[in-house]
Design an enzyme around this catalytic site. Structure first.
Site, PDB file in Angstrom:
ATOM      1  N   ASP A  18       0.718  -1.328  -0.164  1.00  0.00           N
ATOM      2  CA  ASP A  18      -0.058   0.211   0.023  1.00  0.00           C
ATOM      3  C   ASP A  18       0.738   1.217  -0.047  1.00  0.00           C
ATOM      4  O   ASP A  18       0.316   2.336   0.344  1.00  0.00           O
ATOM      5  CB  ASP A  18      -0.897  -0.152   1.207  1.00  0.00           C
ATOM      6  CG  ASP A  18      -0.016  -0.329   2.499  1.00  0.00           C
ATOM      7  OD1 ASP A  18       1.064  -0.014   2.507  1.00  0.00           O
ATOM      8  OD2 ASP A  18      -0.812  -0.857   3.609  1.00  0.00           O
ATOM      9  N   GLU A  69      -1.941   5.188   3.351  1.00  0.00           N
ATOM     10  CA  GLU A  69      -1.978   3.799   2.767  1.00  0.00           C
ATOM     11  C   GLU A  69      -3.267   3.133   2.703  1.00  0.00           C
ATOM     12  O   GLU A  69      -3.531   2.355   1.784  1.00  0.00           O
ATOM     13  CB  GLU A  69      -1.202   2.964   3.944  1.00  0.00           C
ATOM     14  CG  GLU A  69       0.436   3.143   3.765  1.00  0.00           C
ATOM     15  CD  GLU A  69       0.775   4.332   4.662  1.00  0.00           C
ATOM     16  OE1 GLU A  69      -0.264   4.952   5.258  1.00  0.00           O
ATOM     17  OE2 GLU A  69       1.819   4.735   4.801  1.00  0.00           O
ATOM     18  N   HIS A 118       7.370   4.742  12.605  1.00  0.00           N
ATOM     19  CA  HIS A 118       7.413   5.365  11.333  1.00  0.00           C
ATOM     20  C   HIS A 118       6.240   5.878  10.594  1.00  0.00           C
ATOM     21  O   HIS A 118       6.321   6.712   9.710  1.00  0.00           O
ATOM     22  CB  HIS A 118       8.169   4.698  10.340  1.00  0.00           C
ATOM     23  CG  HIS A 118       7.257   3.596   9.693  1.00  0.00           C
ATOM     24  ND1 HIS A 118       7.265   2.324  10.231  1.00  0.00           N
ATOM     25  CD2 HIS A 118       6.496   3.606   8.503  1.00  0.00           C
ATOM     26  CE1 HIS A 118       6.377   1.677   9.429  1.00  0.00           C
ATOM     27  NE2 HIS A 118       5.826   2.371   8.393  1.00  0.00           N
ATOM     28  N   HIS A 137      14.037   4.420  12.127  1.00  0.00           N
ATOM     29  CA  HIS A 137      13.624   4.708  10.862  1.00  0.00           C
ATOM     30  C   HIS A 137      14.338   6.066  10.384  1.00  0.00           C
ATOM     31  O   HIS A 137      14.319   6.839  11.156  1.00  0.00           O
ATOM     32  CB  HIS A 137      12.194   4.875  10.666  1.00  0.00           C
ATOM     33  CG  HIS A 137      11.865   4.689   9.200  1.00  0.00           C
ATOM     34  ND1 HIS A 137      11.716   5.861   8.373  1.00  0.00           N
ATOM     35  CD2 HIS A 137      11.108   3.831   8.459  1.00  0.00           C
ATOM     36  CE1 HIS A 137      11.282   5.491   7.020  1.00  0.00           C
ATOM     37  NE2 HIS A 137      10.900   4.323   7.271  1.00  0.00           N
TER      38      HIS A 137
HETATM   39  C1  UD1 Z   1       6.688   4.352   3.482  1.00  0.00           C
HETATM   40  C2  UD1 Z   1       5.460   4.161   3.027  1.00  0.00           C
HETATM   41  C3  UD1 Z   1       4.825   3.315   4.340  1.00  0.00           C
HETATM   42  C4  UD1 Z   1       5.614   2.144   4.616  1.00  0.00           C
HETATM   43  C5  UD1 Z   1       7.004   2.716   4.913  1.00  0.00           C
HETATM   44  C6  UD1 Z   1       7.844   1.292   5.430  1.00  0.00           C
HETATM   45  C7  UD1 Z   1       4.400   5.768   1.830  1.00  0.00           C
HETATM   46  C8  UD1 Z   1       3.461   6.792   1.485  1.00  0.00           C
HETATM   47  N1  UD1 Z   1       4.683   5.325   3.053  1.00  0.00           N
HETATM   48  O1  UD1 Z   1       7.068   5.245   4.678  1.00  0.00           O
HETATM   49  O2  UD1 Z   1       3.586   2.850   3.724  1.00  0.00           O
HETATM   50  O3  UD1 Z   1       4.928   1.474   5.933  1.00  0.00           O
HETATM   51  O4  UD1 Z   1       7.459   3.263   3.945  1.00  0.00           O
HETATM   52  O5  UD1 Z   1       8.956   1.801   6.121  1.00  0.00           O
HETATM   53  O6  UD1 Z   1       4.457   5.006   0.577  1.00  0.00           O
HETATM   54  N2  UD1 Z   1      14.405   7.662   4.073  1.00  0.00           N
HETATM   55  C9  UD1 Z   1      15.591   7.658   4.081  1.00  0.00           C
HETATM   56  N3  UD1 Z   1      16.258   6.483   3.553  1.00  0.00           N
HETATM   57  C10 UD1 Z   1      15.357   5.551   3.247  1.00  0.00           C
HETATM   58  C11 UD1 Z   1      14.019   5.471   3.453  1.00  0.00           C
HETATM   59  C12 UD1 Z   1      13.689   6.568   4.057  1.00  0.00           C
HETATM   60  O7  UD1 Z   1      16.359   8.700   4.309  1.00  0.00           O
HETATM   61  O8  UD1 Z   1      15.999   4.362   3.074  1.00  0.00           O
HETATM   62  C13 UD1 Z   1      13.868   9.154   4.462  1.00  0.00           C
HETATM   63  C14 UD1 Z   1      13.870  10.114   3.418  1.00  0.00           C
HETATM   64  O9  UD1 Z   1      14.292  11.375   4.141  1.00  0.00           O
HETATM   65  C15 UD1 Z   1      12.212  10.162   2.908  1.00  0.00           C
HETATM   66  C16 UD1 Z   1      11.868   9.665   4.161  1.00  0.00           C
HETATM   67  O10 UD1 Z   1      12.531   8.871   5.064  1.00  0.00           O
HETATM   68  O11 UD1 Z   1      11.905  11.241   2.111  1.00  0.00           O
HETATM   69  C17 UD1 Z   1      10.495   9.065   4.006  1.00  0.00           C
HETATM   70  O12 UD1 Z   1      10.113   8.018   3.219  1.00  0.00           O
HETATM   71  P1  UD1 Z   1       8.693   7.659   2.568  1.00  0.00           P
HETATM   72  O13 UD1 Z   1       9.021   6.310   1.580  1.00  0.00           O
HETATM   73  O14 UD1 Z   1       8.193   8.903   1.967  1.00  0.00           O
HETATM   74  O15 UD1 Z   1       7.800   7.311   3.670  1.00  0.00           O
HETATM   75  P2  UD1 Z   1       7.998   6.287   4.857  1.00  0.00           P
HETATM   76  O16 UD1 Z   1       7.907   6.669   6.085  1.00  0.00           O
HETATM   77  O17 UD1 Z   1       9.394   5.577   4.804  1.00  0.00           O
HETATM   78  N1  UDP Z   2      12.529  -4.525   9.523  1.00  0.00           N
HETATM   79  C1  UDP Z   2      13.949  -4.620   9.161  1.00  0.00           C
HETATM   80  N2  UDP Z   2      14.851  -3.813   9.946  1.00  0.00           N
HETATM   81  C2  UDP Z   2      14.385  -2.917  11.000  1.00  0.00           C
HETATM   82  C3  UDP Z   2      13.019  -2.759  11.149  1.00  0.00           C
HETATM   83  C4  UDP Z   2      12.267  -3.565  10.544  1.00  0.00           C
HETATM   84  O1  UDP Z   2      14.401  -5.695   8.397  1.00  0.00           O
HETATM   85  O2  UDP Z   2      15.199  -2.360  11.633  1.00  0.00           O
HETATM   86  C5  UDP Z   2      11.708  -5.367   8.836  1.00  0.00           C
HETATM   87  C6  UDP Z   2      10.475  -6.038   9.570  1.00  0.00           C
HETATM   88  O3  UDP Z   2      10.853  -7.259  10.012  1.00  0.00           O
HETATM   89  C7  UDP Z   2       9.544  -6.267   8.535  1.00  0.00           C
HETATM   90  C8  UDP Z   2       9.626  -4.895   7.935  1.00  0.00           C
HETATM   91  O4  UDP Z   2      10.875  -4.563   7.859  1.00  0.00           O
HETATM   92  O5  UDP Z   2       9.595  -7.259   7.762  1.00  0.00           O
HETATM   93  C9  UDP Z   2       8.602  -3.894   8.105  1.00  0.00           C
HETATM   94  O6  UDP Z   2       8.754  -2.516   7.664  1.00  0.00           O
HETATM   95  P1  UDP Z   2       8.377  -1.233   7.970  1.00  0.00           P
HETATM   96  O7  UDP Z   2       7.935  -1.432   9.443  1.00  0.00           O
HETATM   97  O8  UDP Z   2       9.318  -0.288   7.677  1.00  0.00           O
HETATM   98  O9  UDP Z   2       7.003  -0.922   7.064  1.00  0.00           O
HETATM   99  P2  UDP Z   2       5.505  -1.501   7.160  1.00  0.00           P
HETATM  100  O10 UDP Z   2       5.537  -3.065   7.528  1.00  0.00           O
HETATM  101  O11 UDP Z   2       4.838  -0.681   8.192  1.00  0.00           O
HETATM  102  O12 UDP Z   2       4.718  -1.006   5.933  1.00  0.00           O
END
Ligand code: UD1
Ligand code: UDP
Length: 394
Positions: free
Chosen positions: A99, A135, A207, A240
């Site tokens: 999602d 989501e 997060h 995160h």
């Molecule tokens: C996204 C998803 C969320 C999912 C989560 C998993 C959307 C809207 N949100 O949220 O559904 O649960 O991923 O973790 O699609 N960033 C880094 N390095 C990374 C990843 C993120 O620096 O590897 C930072 C960046 O500043 C980025 C910010 O995190 O702009 C937000 O990333 P984004 O993918 O927009 O949102 P998440 O909160 O990670």
């Molecule tokens: N996870 C990981 N390292 C971490 C935290 C989470 O590998 O430090 C894994 C966790 O086991 C799960 C997935 O990441 O499989 C969950 O991802 P996240 O919480 O970022 O996203 P969501 O599931 O909420 O979309």
């Protein structure tokens, strides 16, 4: 055999990497499929960590992530880049999981280009458009556009039927996260972290966008109160990288001798941390699925969940973000051994470790002439597999 079908697998964020990896591997074994992997790199660092772990080399990398990206900017970049790539690659099928904005835009561009879209982890709903944000909207849109809906549970199947989706397009497979989890959890892994084995470990992740600001500050205050109240506990919190989380977590939790803040753990290390945890506090979707399978109690730091199955089983509790409530619920589990045992039962409502095989079988049948191997008996097995995962791991 006629010419191979081009299946384009999309991954954008960490959980998509973990949940798509077993599907990609299973598809790569199929003679009828030509498999390409496209990463949007909506997550640059977190996704690369996962793809390295599963030895998946993307064929295309859109590299869209920007620091603190806004949803409209991210969506705009994704639609443009996906559109150009789909035009160039002309896949027969696009597959995506979950999602995220990556999934919603991939489904939309596939629809505009009249490419069949398969949605993995379909049918999850809170029925509240703003929770989780964005989501719930993303998965509803992907659901409207999908040709195949691969649902993890009977509940998610029912959600789609209630929305009028044709039952012939819904396939009950289990969640692929359990496929990945079982591969990793079957072995013990060293954890290079300064943990004290004599203390009870509280594992934390957070997060969600709807928790940014005061709700997340309240979560942090609750964590601090808990370690101070219980000297025999310590907290491990892989933070995160989102700046809205990172800065606040370090400001409010940094410097405490029994709160260990670290960067995101690689998948084996995080699964190991879940196995060693006494209690897990999280707003993550994937962790709500994994922890019950590992027999670990979870307090979910959200007001709603699209994963009610484990809540109904009594092994996950929705506690929201009020600090008093979080501390009260956690205290009950930390003080009352009987209450703890009730929620640490090892129940796995989300799958039995064979979801990817079932997804591939459905695609094989749809795209080739071979019969699918998802039989009514398989479906029955999924529905009654609530204890299977914990037993396999034990
Ligand atoms: C996204 C998803 C969320 C999912 C989560 C998993 C959307 C809207 N949100 O949220 O559904 O649960 O991923 O973790 O699609 N960033 C880094 N390095 C990374 C990843 C993120 O620096 O590897 C930072 C960046 O500043 C980025 C910010 O995190 O702009 C937000 O990333 P984004 O993918 O927009 O949102 P998440 O909160 O990670
Ligand atoms: N996870 C990981 N390292 C971490 C935290 C989470 O590998 O430090 C894994 C966790 O086991 C799960 C997935 O990441 O499989 C969950 O991802 P996240 O919480 O970022 O996203 P969501 O599931 O909420 O979309």
């Amino acid at each position: 055999m006629t010419s191979r079908k081009h299946v384009l697998c999309i991954v954008g964020t960490r959980p998509e990497g973990i949940k798509m990896a077993p599907v990609i591997v299973a598809l790569q074994r199929e003679p009828w499929a030509r498999v390409s992997v496209l990463t949007t790199a909506q997550h640059r660092d977190l996704l690369d960590q996962v793809l390295r772990f599963f030895a998946i080399r993307p064929d295309v990398d859109l590299n869209v992530m920007r620091a603190n990206q806004s949803l409209p900017q991210l969506t705009e970049r994704l639609i443009g880049a996906l559109n150009r790539t789909f035009a160039r690659l002309t896949p027969d099928v696009v597959l995506a999981q979950g999602d995220t904005t990556t999934v919603m835009t991939a489904a939309l561009v596939a629809f505009y280009r009249r490419i069949a879209f398969g949605h993995i982890e379909a049918g999850l709903r809170t029925h509240d458009l703003h929770n989780p944000f964005p989501e719930e909207m993303n998965r509803r849109m992907a659901g409207h556009l999908a040709r195949w809906h691969f649902v993890p549970t009977e509940r998610s199947r029912q959600n789609l039927l209630d929305e009028g989706v044709d039952k012939a397009q819904i396939h009950l497979t289990g969640n692929t996260v359990i496929d990945s989890l079982l591969q990793v959890a079957a072995y013990d892994h060293p954890l290079a972290l300064p943990l004290d084995p004599s203390k009870r470990l509280i594992l934390v992740t957070a997060h969600r966008r709807e928790n940014f600001g005061e709700p997340f500050r309240a979560i942090c205050r609750a964590i601090r109160m808990l370690v101070e109240k219980y000297p025999d506990t310590e907290v491990l919190y892989p933070v995160h990288p989102n700046p809205n989380i990172l800065t606040v977590a370090h400001d409010l939790l940094g410097g405490h001798p029994r709160i260990h803040l670290c960067g995101p753990l690689d998948y084996t290390a995080f699964v190991e941390a879940q196995k060693r945890a006494y209690l897990i506090l999280t707003d993550s979707g994937g962790v709500q699925e994994e922890a019950p399978a590992l027999g670990k109690p979870v307090l979910v730091l959200r007001s709603e969940t699209e994963r009610p199955e484990a809540v109904d089983e009594g092994v996950v509790r929705l506690v929201g973000t009020d600090e008093v409530r979080i501390v009260a619920e956690a205290s009950r589990l930390l003080e009352d051994a009987f209450a703890y045992q009730e929620v640490a039962r090892g129940v796995s409502p989300y799958g039995d470790g064979h979801a990817s095989e079932r997804i591939v079988a459905v695609l094989r049948q749809a795209l080739c002439v071979e019969p699918a191997s998802v039989s009514p008996r398989d479906r029955n097995e999924i529905l009654h597999a609530t204890r299977t995962t914990a037993e396999v791991i034990a």
